[in-house]
Design a protein around this motif. Structure first.
Motif, short mmCIF file in Angstrom:
data_model
loop_
_atom_site.label_atom_id
_atom_site.label_comp_id
_atom_site.label_asym_id
_atom_site.label_seq_id
_atom_site.Cartn_x
_atom_site.Cartn_y
_atom_site.Cartn_z
N LYS A 44 0.85 -1.20 0.00
CA LYS A 44 0.00 0.00 0.00
C LYS A 44 0.88 1.24 0.00
O LYS A 44 1.85 1.32 0.76
N CYS A 45 0.52 2.21 -0.84
CA CYS A 45 1.27 3.46 -0.95
C CYS A 45 0.89 4.40 0.19
O CYS A 45 -0.28 4.60 0.48
N ASP A 46 1.91 5.00 0.80
CA ASP A 46 1.66 5.94 1.89
C ASP A 46 1.27 7.33 1.38
O ASP A 46 0.87 8.18 2.15
N ARG A 47 1.33 7.55 0.09
CA ARG A 47 0.97 8.86 -0.45
C ARG A 47 -0.38 8.85 -1.16
O ARG A 47 -1.27 9.62 -0.83
N CYS A 48 -0.54 7.97 -2.18
CA CYS A 48 -1.79 7.98 -2.94
C CYS A 48 -2.80 6.96 -2.43
O CYS A 48 -3.95 6.99 -2.81
N GLY A 49 -2.36 6.05 -1.56
CA GLY A 49 -3.26 5.09 -0.95
C GLY A 49 -3.61 3.88 -1.78
O GLY A 49 -4.38 3.03 -1.35
N CYS A 50 -3.03 3.77 -2.99
CA CYS A 50 -3.35 2.61 -3.82
C CYS A 50 -2.80 1.33 -3.18
O CYS A 50 -1.81 1.36 -2.47
N GLU A 51 -3.49 0.25 -3.43
CA GLU A 51 -3.04 -1.06 -2.96
C GLU A 51 -2.81 -1.95 -4.17
O GLU A 51 -3.59 -1.93 -5.11
N MET A 52 -1.72 -2.71 -4.13
CA MET A 52 -1.40 -3.64 -5.21
C MET A 52 -0.92 -4.94 -4.59
O MET A 52 -0.17 -4.92 -3.62
N GLU A 53 -1.37 -6.03 -5.17
CA GLU A 53 -0.85 -7.33 -4.77
C GLU A 53 0.25 -7.67 -5.77
O GLU A 53 -0.02 -7.93 -6.94
N LEU A 54 1.48 -7.60 -5.31
CA LEU A 54 2.63 -7.77 -6.19
C LEU A 54 3.22 -9.16 -6.04
O LEU A 54 3.24 -9.74 -4.96
N ASP A 55 3.71 -9.66 -7.13
CA ASP A 55 4.35 -10.96 -7.16
C ASP A 55 5.73 -10.89 -6.51
O ASP A 55 6.42 -9.88 -6.57
#
Length: 88
Positions: A44-55
């Motif tokens: 999760k990004c601390d600036r824009c808040g996006c969440e990604m499930e990364l490999d």
């Protein structure tokens, strides 16, 4: 100041110079995924808040671990924030 602190300070200083990955670069990394043990990590990004499930393969290429083995990397969406591992 310990050597660990000096290293961390220089690492954080250089993060602002790192460009986010392009979608093509992410796709290229995913092509190589079959040669590595696949596992997913929620970030999760601390600036824009996006969440990604990364490999795991992508993270092994771009992320750094802190003292508690939590991963962090530059945000691949906004390029300005830092993505941190979300504990489940």
């Amino acid at each position: 100041m310990t050597s660990r602190t000096k290293k961390d300070a220089s690492t954080h200083q250089n993060i602002s110079e790192v460009k986010p990955l392009t979608p093509e670069e992410v796709d290229e990394m995913l092509l190589h995924d079959d040669t590595y043990e696949s596992y997913k990590v929620l970030m999760k990004c601390d600036r824009c808040g996006c969440e990604m499930e990364l490999d795991g393969y992508i993270l092994s290429e771009i992320a750094e671990a802190d003292e508690e083995d939590e991963l962090s990397c530059i945000c691949m969406k906004c390029g300005k924030g830092t993505m941190h591992q979300v504990k489940k």
